[in-house]
Design an enzyme around this catalytic site. Structure first.
Site, PDB file in Angstrom:
ATOM      1  N   ASP A 105       0.828  -1.205   0.000  1.00  0.00           N
ATOM      2  CA  ASP A 105       0.000   0.000   0.000  1.00  0.00           C
ATOM      3  C   ASP A 105       0.862   1.256   0.000  1.00  0.00           C
ATOM      4  OD1 ASP A 105      -2.804  -0.178  -0.060  1.00  0.00           O
ATOM      5  OD2 ASP A 105      -2.916  -0.857   2.002  1.00  0.00           O
ATOM      6  N   GLU A 138      -4.490   7.494   0.491  1.00  0.00           N
ATOM      7  CA  GLU A 138      -5.131   6.977   1.694  1.00  0.00           C
ATOM      8  C   GLU A 138      -4.131   6.814   2.832  1.00  0.00           C
ATOM      9  OE1 GLU A 138      -7.562   2.998   3.184  1.00  0.00           O
ATOM     10  OE2 GLU A 138      -6.706   3.058   1.190  1.00  0.00           O
ATOM     11  N   ASP A 174      -5.887   5.444  -4.327  1.00  0.00           N
ATOM     12  CA  ASP A 174      -6.081   4.330  -3.400  1.00  0.00           C
ATOM     13  C   ASP A 174      -5.139   3.233  -3.870  1.00  0.00           C
ATOM     14  OD1 ASP A 174      -6.826   2.409  -1.610  1.00  0.00           O
ATOM     15  OD2 ASP A 174      -8.978   2.686  -1.886  1.00  0.00           O
ATOM     16  N   ILE A 193      -4.163   0.222  -2.851  1.00  0.00           N
ATOM     17  CA  ILE A 193      -4.795  -1.101  -2.953  1.00  0.00           C
ATOM     18  C   ILE A 193      -6.161  -0.996  -2.287  1.00  0.00           C
ATOM     19  CG2 ILE A 193      -4.710  -3.565  -2.429  1.00  0.00           C
ATOM     20  CD1 ILE A 193      -1.713  -3.415  -2.308  1.00  0.00           C
ATOM     21  N   ASP A 194      -7.191  -0.781  -3.095  1.00  0.00           N
ATOM     22  CA  ASP A 194      -8.549  -0.783  -2.562  1.00  0.00           C
ATOM     23  C   ASP A 194      -8.923  -2.228  -2.242  1.00  0.00           C
ATOM     24  OD1 ASP A 194     -11.036   0.662  -1.998  1.00  0.00           O
ATOM     25  OD2 ASP A 194     -11.871  -0.524  -3.630  1.00  0.00           O
ATOM     26  N   THR A 252      -7.995  -3.680   0.825  1.00  0.00           N
ATOM     27  CA  THR A 252      -6.772  -4.209   1.431  1.00  0.00           C
ATOM     28  C   THR A 252      -7.024  -5.539   2.134  1.00  0.00           C
ATOM     29  OG1 THR A 252      -6.064  -1.929   1.805  1.00  0.00           O
ATOM     30  CG2 THR A 252      -4.847  -3.633   2.951  1.00  0.00           C
ATOM     31  N   ASP A 311     -11.479   6.264  -2.554  1.00  0.00           N
ATOM     32  CA  ASP A 311     -12.234   5.122  -3.075  1.00  0.00           C
ATOM     33  C   ASP A 311     -13.009   5.482  -4.343  1.00  0.00           C
ATOM     34  OD1 ASP A 311     -11.726   3.287  -0.883  1.00  0.00           O
ATOM     35  OD2 ASP A 311     -13.145   4.442   0.304  1.00  0.00           O
TER      36      ASP A 311
END
Length: 377
Positions: A54, A79, A153, A155-156, A158, A298
């Protein structure tokens, strides 16, 4: 400006490569997990994790875009905090250094004693990405980068990325959970209006190569600026009765209100970005969320692509207020330049009051009409 769109896609491809690399080394992956705490914790989840992937992906995107477009420096938001706690309890600020060797040394301070892994990640961070996309190369636009800002984002979903499930059977093409719902999201918005204008969604874990068993990805992009609407996808055809995708945490009152509208074609999935991707791909017609558990990072990229396809993402509470007051004009869309007053940490950028993502305005109106009767919304 076409250069910026290509740069966003290129950054997403590098990000996807890093995400796959981190999952490929399973013992290493277990070392990469750090729990989000304090003001950065997403209150909806009992356990919400961030990974080194991330943080590293976010910093790579910031570095690469900022280097190519200096006007964006200071306007690329993500994020994640870039601080990562290593095994000794020391806090390391993850960043891209001048050389692969320097980046490897910094990563090694997190990954000690996994020197080979640190060097592998550093090589991925510094590698050049070559896009072989004729359609994308032919896009000619003119949007000044200094008018834009970026939400990432890295890694949406996670939690789905960490869980890594590959055995979840899709329902009408929609995966209820699993690794395929982990996405890289990069969206650009107008600094003044907050309106999303460029979006890239990358699916790092789209499918496995049948011979090598390695994961292969794919990406989608959209442009919605002024009167320009361009997209790597065609608008999905509308269904007579909309298919609505929800979170499994969605309340019973919302489910009950939408069920008759959809002929009970309610579907469930993980990840806000993935649910919006389902709408973009025509697997669903709408995504409804009644809680404020999604954030600017997001929604920005999917929102831009939906706008390019003729749809959008509206603020649910605001849209219902307008409809109940008799206002039949276009409902308020989400914007990405206004923090929530009085909020701290991640909550500053929460989409308070929920949202509706849609591909066709007619389906949006039907969904709002069904939800207008739900008390408390």
């Amino acid at each position: 400006m076409a250069g910026l769109l290509q740069a966003l896609v290129g950054a997403s491809e590098k990000a996807a490569h890093i995400a796959r690399l981190c999952r490929r080394e399973e013992p290493l992956f277990q070392l990469l997990v750090a729990e989000k705490t304090g003001a950065d914790r997403n209150r909806r989840f009992l356990q919400d994790f961030k990974t080194l992937a991330d943080v590293l992906i976010q910093e790579v995107i910031k570095h690469d875009l900022g280097k190519e477009f200096p006007e964006l420096q200071g306007h690329i938001h993500g994020e994640e905090s870039n601080e990562f706690k290593n095994g000794q309890g020391e806090t390391v600020a993850v960043r891209v250094c001048a050389t692969p060797g320097d980046t490897a040394a910094l990563l090694l301070s997190v990954l000690e004693p996994e020197r080979a892994a640190a060097e592998l990640l550093a090589a991925a961070v510094h590698r050049d990405v070559a896009l072989e996309d004729v359609e994308l190369a032919g896009v000619a636009l003119s949007i000044p980068p200094q008018d834009l800002a970026i939400w990432i984002d890295p890694i949406d979903s996670t939690n789905e990325y960490i869980g890594g499930r590959e055995d979840v059977a899709p329902v009408d093409g929609i995966a209820p959970a699993g690794l395929c719902s982990a996405l890289v999201l990069i969206g650009a918005y107008d600094r003044q209006t907050g309106c999303p204008v460029l979006g890239v969604i990358n699916e790092p874990f789209f499918r496995r190569d049948p011979l090598t068993r390695r994961w292969q990805g794919r990406y989608h992009w959209g442009v919605a600026y002024g009167d320009t609407r361009l997209c790597s996808l065609s608008p999905p055809p509308p269904r007579p009765a909309p298919c609505v995708v929800l979170s499994r945490a969605e309340g019973g009152a919302v489910r009950a209100a939408l069920g008759p509208l959809c002929d009970d074609r309610l579907r469930f999935a993980a990840g806000a970005g993935y649910k919006m991707l389902c709408v973009i791909l025509g697997l669903a017609d709408s995504y409804v969320l009644s809680e404020g558990s999604t954030f600017a990072w997001d929604a920005c990229a999917p929102h831009a692509i939906l706008r390019a396809l003729g749809g959008g993402v509206v603020a649910l509470a605001g849209a219902l207020r307008e409809r109940r007051a008799g206002d039949t004009g276009p409902p308020p869309e989400l914007v990405y330049n206004r923090p929530v007053e009085g909020a701290v940490g991640a909550e500053r950028w929460a989409n308070r009051g929920g949202l509706v993502a849609y591909a066709h305005p007619g389906h949006l109106e039907a969904v709002l009409a069904a939800l207008a009767a739900v008390p408390g919304l």
